[in-house]
Enzyme design. Structure first.
Site, PDB file in Angstrom:
ATOM      1  N   GLY A 346       0.825  -1.204   0.000  1.00 51.92           N
ATOM      2  CA  GLY A 346       0.000   0.000   0.000  1.00 51.92           C
ATOM      3  C   GLY A 346       0.855   1.246   0.000  1.00 51.92           C
ATOM      4  O   GLY A 346       0.588   2.215  -0.691  1.00 51.92           O
ATOM      5  N   ALA A 347       1.918   1.192   0.775  1.00 50.80           N
ATOM      6  CA  ALA A 347       2.804   2.333   0.915  1.00 50.80           C
ATOM      7  C   ALA A 347       4.060   1.871   1.630  1.00 50.80           C
ATOM      8  O   ALA A 347       4.076   0.805   2.235  1.00 50.80           O
ATOM      9  CB  ALA A 347       2.123   3.430   1.731  1.00 50.80           C
ATOM     10  N   MET A 348       5.115   2.676   1.529  1.00 49.12           N
ATOM     11  CA  MET A 348       6.363   2.303   2.181  1.00 49.12           C
ATOM     12  C   MET A 348       6.988   3.534   2.811  1.00 49.12           C
ATOM     13  O   MET A 348       7.160   4.562   2.167  1.00 49.12           O
ATOM     14  CB  MET A 348       7.309   1.674   1.153  1.00 49.12           C
ATOM     15  CG  MET A 348       8.686   1.336   1.680  1.00 49.12           C
ATOM     16  SD  MET A 348       8.617   0.101   3.011  1.00 49.12           S
ATOM     17  CE  MET A 348      10.004   0.647   3.995  1.00 49.12           C
ATOM     18  N   HIS A 382      -0.353   6.267   8.992  1.00 49.46           N
ATOM     19  CA  HIS A 382       0.456   5.076   9.291  1.00 49.46           C
ATOM     20  C   HIS A 382       1.922   5.303   8.897  1.00 49.46           C
ATOM     21  O   HIS A 382       2.835   5.077   9.684  1.00 49.46           O
ATOM     22  CB  HIS A 382      -0.126   3.882   8.523  1.00 49.46           C
ATOM     23  CG  HIS A 382       0.607   2.591   8.695  1.00 49.46           C
ATOM     24  ND1 HIS A 382       0.133   1.559   9.468  1.00 49.46           N
ATOM     25  CD2 HIS A 382       1.802   2.153   8.199  1.00 49.46           C
ATOM     26  CE1 HIS A 382       0.986   0.551   9.447  1.00 49.46           C
ATOM     27  NE2 HIS A 382       2.013   0.885   8.673  1.00 49.46           N
ATOM     28  N   GLU A 383       2.135   5.777   7.704  1.00 52.75           N
ATOM     29  CA  GLU A 383       3.512   5.940   7.217  1.00 52.75           C
ATOM     30  C   GLU A 383       4.231   7.045   7.994  1.00 52.75           C
ATOM     31  O   GLU A 383       5.410   6.917   8.318  1.00 52.75           O
ATOM     32  CB  GLU A 383       3.541   6.234   5.715  1.00 52.75           C
ATOM     33  CG  GLU A 383       2.848   5.190   4.842  1.00 52.75           C
ATOM     34  CD  GLU A 383       3.246   3.757   5.138  1.00 52.75           C
ATOM     35  OE1 GLU A 383       4.420   3.519   5.524  1.00 52.75           O
ATOM     36  OE2 GLU A 383       2.402   2.863   4.994  1.00 52.75           O
TER      37      GLU A 383
HETATM   38 ZN   LIG Z   1       3.861   0.019   8.333  1.00 54.51          ZN
END
Ligand SMILES: [Zn+2]
Ligand SMILES: *[C@@H]1O[C@H](CO)[C@@H](O)[C@H](O)[C@H]1NC(C)=O
Ligand SMILES: *[C@@H]1O[C@H](CO)[C@@H](O)[C@H](O)[C@H]1NC(C)=O
Ligand SMILES: *[C@@H]1O[C@H](CO)[C@@H](O)[C@H](O)[C@H]1NC(C)=O
Ligand SMILES: *[C@@H]1O[C@H](CO)[C@@H](O)[C@H](O)[C@H]1NC(C)=O
Length: 962
Positions: A346-348, A382-383
């Site tokens: 989803g994302a990093m 979150h990130e």
């Molecule tokens: Zn994470």
């Protein structure tokens, strides 16, 4: 990493339920994972580590171990990379690079092991590297260099020893492929104005930095990175730190962008991007650095369309929130966030340069649903939470991944809640973490949150840690901890922990130490045991308890909750599957003091209540456990729900539904009792209970939509949802607008999709007329973005080739990623087998379905009653292809397995599953190993449950729908 494959939370539920007359299931439910390797470990070792090279047995050479020796410690890297965005003469996309690492010798050694994977290294006098001593020290000569390909090492053996305390410079030059494999330094392609564009991007977590340059690729091996990128003049280069210089290299028409040194950080957080993307910017006041830049990057069109505006708007408040929460200022001088057309998770959280899937960062108010917006707020939160927890302080090894990911998954709701205070974000954790974790953690094949570090070694084993247990159980358990410590104490301990380990790494017990100190310094907070003792029971043993409250006596007891009552738990626990359980609770109208259950069973007199009172335990669902009661109390709770459900808090209404259904699945209570918890839904207007109900009913659809129970169940549900459908019809002026409340909009979607799928009069006519209108005028889509998933799916399910082809055309033309996902999932709703088969074929063609989307598309198809057997055959027939592409690394792979087997509930399907396991033992199941075992366990449990419960379920639905 972000919760990659969890797809869009609301979208999945609503769209897929509707997936037609034959209610098709939702997919985001049972994410199944399991960590019980013991039985099959040996069998899979060959395939998971390297399909070609078998593991050499009993070698004790350092290069035959997955972990680096503790002899060397990196200080800094100087890395220059040059990605070529056009094919070379061999038709290949490549990058070239030079890299040096300054390291200190910690223990005397004549061996250098450094990770390097799939790089072609230049030879210097026959060796793959050069070694130089620093400050007058002479480096020993290189004896020989070679590759240990299975362990992904460049092995350098020296003639003499390196000296402790001295520093050395190891230099390499290399060429690598800029493949479209979503790992390491890779390329992504997209179309803009009819022109194919290529960008170069990275995904290093967990073990791919070694594919971009040779490095000591373990999270505890932190170093400073000096990065330089060479690229075409019309492109921009980005990396973790601020660009400080651009030098145009005359003759070649390329430019060199030099970045400032990073902070000391882990290799898995390194990132580079070369693209022609555009950005928007705000400047943010950070008391450490003065002004910091916040930039959102995306395709030129997306930025011009304003799709980055929402992310930009919420980034600053979220950063501010975390600065206060962690009591530590944002550690960098800039924050770039970039939306990528091809991205596996989803994302990093790359430090300073966070990469996202487009759907997790870009929001277009005209075409994106409010669920899409919520996803962006939570993923960004979150990130950004990781910028401190994970990046500033990093867990030493991947066995503690749960703390990193569980933590970010918990606080993402706090950050999003700060940015969007009216969204009721905090309550939603129960749906997206707690209940999701319960589903997996109630299997014997679950695993403890914290693994021993010796159990996590290979890249596949590391990938497998990115699972529901780590993210969702981690979040739920940390939330419980924060609640019983109280938030100020939790935040204080956390802040001190971050200060002590800043720019370094830690293990989970370091956090417990700091929380304990905060407890000790706060008068009024009393714990029955230390934080360590309490938490060890939650993190070192798998599973969770069901608490039984007997209101006739006041007796409270606990038992390990297992979905399969006769299951044998092979995994031993030194705590005997007992927990120290903090129980918040209430009586009718009256919140009570929290109690601690510290034994198997104890008498708690205040829980003994009279006949007109009831007890509700796990108030606000702050604890990670299920609750059962004596029958009398269940009856009183049910009648309370019936007479005035609002006396019971919203999240507890969802809890009662979900606990009852799962207790029934585990044969602890009668299934008819569970079904009766849905009767009050006639009056329910809140999202969270409806969503919980829907998930449990969906599970029933899965089991029964091929049997005679189906008709009666549908009739009952139609009756239950009708008032909700009518309610929203009224408040939305006959569906011309949407509800004003954020979660009410989610409920509205449930109302529409459930009403249409159960055949409430007027519903399908509505959705199909909207879709028809769009088909007649493709340039003017008047369907409200919130309702699109539902409407598309329903119309394509009801329609034929014409509707499908229209949907496909619109999918190909979609310029907003969120819109494309809605269409991509709706295309799986068709009931025409050849269309489904062709769609399956498309998943092997990246020109049609992007690689990042292939496995989820198969998952959508598998959730369709007609698509399921087709998807299962397709995956089996093409097993080698999927395994090769996704098997060893990507954690989407386990989802593929759980998706295509999700519906299984017959002995025949079970035998197919076992057969499949046997047939492919040679290739193996890589990071899907646990998922396969879970599928077998779940199917076995379902077969047994059905035999006992099908008849009472049928009878109940018949009597209730009459
Ligand atoms: Zn994470
Ligand atoms: C692993 O591969 C080796 C060599 O191909 C083979 O001899 C061995 O039986 C395999 N192990 C298992 C458990 O399949
Ligand atoms: C690495 O790069 C930094 C920054 O450009 C420079 O100061 C340093 O001398 C370089 N180190 C080596 C060994 O080349
Ligand atoms: C690396 O070398 C191998 C063997 O010579 C060759 O097949 C491959 O194409 C090379 N890769 C790159 C990126 O140059
Ligand atoms: C469940 O309750 C129903 C209705 O009260 C009853 O007929 C059935 O026997 C019960 N089942 C079990 C397993 O106790």
């Amino acid at each position: 990493m972000g919760k990659g494959y969890y797809i869009s939370k609301h979208l999945a539920t609503a769209a897929m339920v509707l997936a037609a007359i034959a209610l098709v299931t939702i997919i985001a439910l049972s994410v199944v994972y399991n960590r019980e390797k013991s039985k099959n470990a040996a069998k899979f070792t060959n395939a998971t580590t390297s399909p070609v090279t078998p593991t050499p047995k009993t070698s004790n050479e350092p290069w035959d171990k997955y972990r680096l020796p503790d002899t060397l410690s990196p200080e800094y890297y100087n890395v220059t990379l040059w990605p070529r965005l056009v094919k070379n003469v061999n038709g290949m996309y490549i990058f070239t690079g030079i890299s040096g690492v300054m390291f200190t010798c910690v223990k005397k050694t004549d061996l250098i092991l450094i990770h390097s994977n799939k790089l072609n290294l230049t030879l210097f006098k026959g060796h793959h590297a050069k070694l130089m001593g620093q400050s007058g020290v002479t480096a020993p000569a290189i004896k020989t260099t070679w590759f240990q390909t299975e362990k992904q090492y460049l092995v350098i053996q020296l003639e003499g020893k390196l000296k402790p305390g001295k520093s050395y410079w190891l230099y390499t030059e290399f060429t690598g492929e800029l493949a479209d494999d979503l790992e390491g330094f890779y390329r992504s392609e997209y179309m803009e104005d009819g022109e194919k564009k290529i960008i170069a991007i990275t995904q290093m977590q967990a073990t791919y930095a070694r594919k971009a340059f040779p490095c000591f690729d373990e999270p505890g091996m932190k170093a400073v990175f000096h990065i330089t990128l060479i690229h075409d003049l019309e492109t921009t280069a980005l990396s973790n730190s601020q660009e400080i210089k651009n030098v145009i290299i005359d003759e070649t028409a390329v430019t060199r962008t030099i970045f400032g040194p990073t902070k000391k950080m882990s290799t898995y957080l390194v990132a580079f991007v070369v693209s022609d993307f555009k950005y928007i910017i705000t400047v943010y006041e950070n008391y450490l650095f003065g002004l910091s830049k916040v930039r959102i990057w995306a395709r030129k069109k997306a930025i011009e369309d304003g799709q980055g505006d929402y992310a930009l708007k919420i980034t600053q408040p979220i950063l501010e929130f975390f600065e206060k929460y962690y009591n530590t200022s944002y550690p960098l001088s800039k924050s770039d966030q970039i939306a990528l057309p091809d991205f596996n998770s989803g994302a990093m959280e790359n430090w300073g340069l966070v990469t996202y899937r487009e759907t997790a960062l870009l929001y277009d108010p005209r075409t994106s649903a409010n669920g899409n917006k919520q996803r962006i707020a939570t993923v960004v939160s979150h990130e950004l939470a990781h910028m401190w927890f994970g990046n500033l302080v990093t867990l030493k090894w991947w066995n503690d991944l749960w703390l990193n990911e569980g933590f970010a998954s918990y606080v993402e709701y706090l950050g999003a809640d700060y940015a969007e205070p009216n969204w009721n974000m905090k309550d939603q954790t129960i749906l997206y973490d707690l209940q999701r974790a319960f589903a997996v953690d109630s299997l014997t094949s679950s695993h403890p949150l914290s693994q021993k570090k010796e159990e996590v070694n290979t890249p596949s084993e590391i990938s497998e840690m990115f699972n529901t247990i780590s993210y969702s159980k981690g979040a739920a358990v940390l939330k419980m901890l924060s609640e019983f410590l109280t938030e100020p104490v939790f935040a204080k301990g956390l802040g001190n922990y971050l200060k002590q380990f800043a720019f370094g790494s830690s293990v989970h017990s370091d956090l417990w130490d700091h929380l304990q100190k905060a407890v000790d310094q706060t008068p009024g907070v009393k714990l029955p045991y230390s934080v360590h003792e309490i938490m060890n029971r939650w993190i070192l043993q798998m599973g969770f308890p069901v608490i039984t409250v007997d209101t006739r006596t006041g007796n409270v007891s606990q038992k390990h909750f297992l979905l399969e009552p006769d299951a044998v738990v092979d995994r031993k626990s030194e705590y005997n599957y007992e927990w120290f359980v903090p129980i918040k609770w209430m009586k009718k109208h009256q919140v009570q003091d929290q109690l601690w259950l510290l034994q198997k069973s104890a008498l708690h007199k205040p829980m003994k209540v009279s006949k007109n009172e009831w007890v509700l335990a796990n108030l606000h669902v702050s604890g990670y456990f299920r609750v059962n009661y004596d029958l009398g109390n269940w009856e009183r709770l049910l009648s309370q729900l019936k007479s005035d459900h609002q006396v019971i808090p919203v999240v507890n209404r969802a809890q009662i539904l979900d606990d009852a259904f799962n207790l029934a699945r585990a044969s602890i209570i009668n299934i008819t009792l569970a079904l009766r918890t849905t009767k009050y839904l006639l009056h329910e207007r809140e999202y969270i209970p409806w969503e919980a109900a829907l998930r449990n009913l969906n599970y029933f659809f899965q089991l029964f939509d091929r049997s005679e129970v189906y008709g009666a169940m549908q009739a009952y549900l139609k009756k239950q949802v009708k008032p909700l459908f009518e309610y929203f019809g009224i408040i939305s002026s006959n569906w011309t607008t949407v509800a004003s409340g954020h979660t009410d909009q989610f409920t509205q979607i449930i109302a529409l999709s459930l009403a249409c799928s159960t055949g409430v009069e007027g519903c399908r006519e509505l959705t199909r007329s909207w879709f028809k209108k769009w088909m007649q005028n493709p340039h003017n889509n008047t369907i409200h973005p919130n309702l699109r998933s539902t409407v598309y799916c329903d119309a394509i399910a009801a329609g034929g080739t014409e509707e499908w082809n229209f949907g496909w055309q619109m999918f190909q033309k979609a310029t907003v990623a969120a819109e494309a996902v809605k269409l991509r999932s709706a295309l799986a709703c068709t009931k025409v087998p050849w269309l489904l088969n062709r769609y399956l074929e498309y998943t092997m063609n990246p020109e049609k379905i992007r690689k990042q989307d292939a496995t989820s598309t198969i998952g959508y198809i598998a959730s369709n009653i007609i698509g399921q057997p087709l998807a299962w055959d397709f995956v089996r027939a093409n097993w080698d292809y999927f395994f090769k592409l996704y098997g060893t690394g990507s954690f989407t792979f386990s989802r593929l397995i759980s998706d295509v087997t999700y519906r299984f509930c017959t002995p025949f399907e079970l035998s197919q599953l076992k057969r499949f396991q046997k047939d492919n033992a040679e290739t193996g199941f890589g990071s899907g190993t646990q998922a396969l075992q879970q599928a077998i366990e779940k199917t076995t449990a379902k077969i047994k449950w059905l035999a006992e419960n099908k008849e009472p379920v049928l009878q109940w639905f018949l009597s209730e729908s009459a």
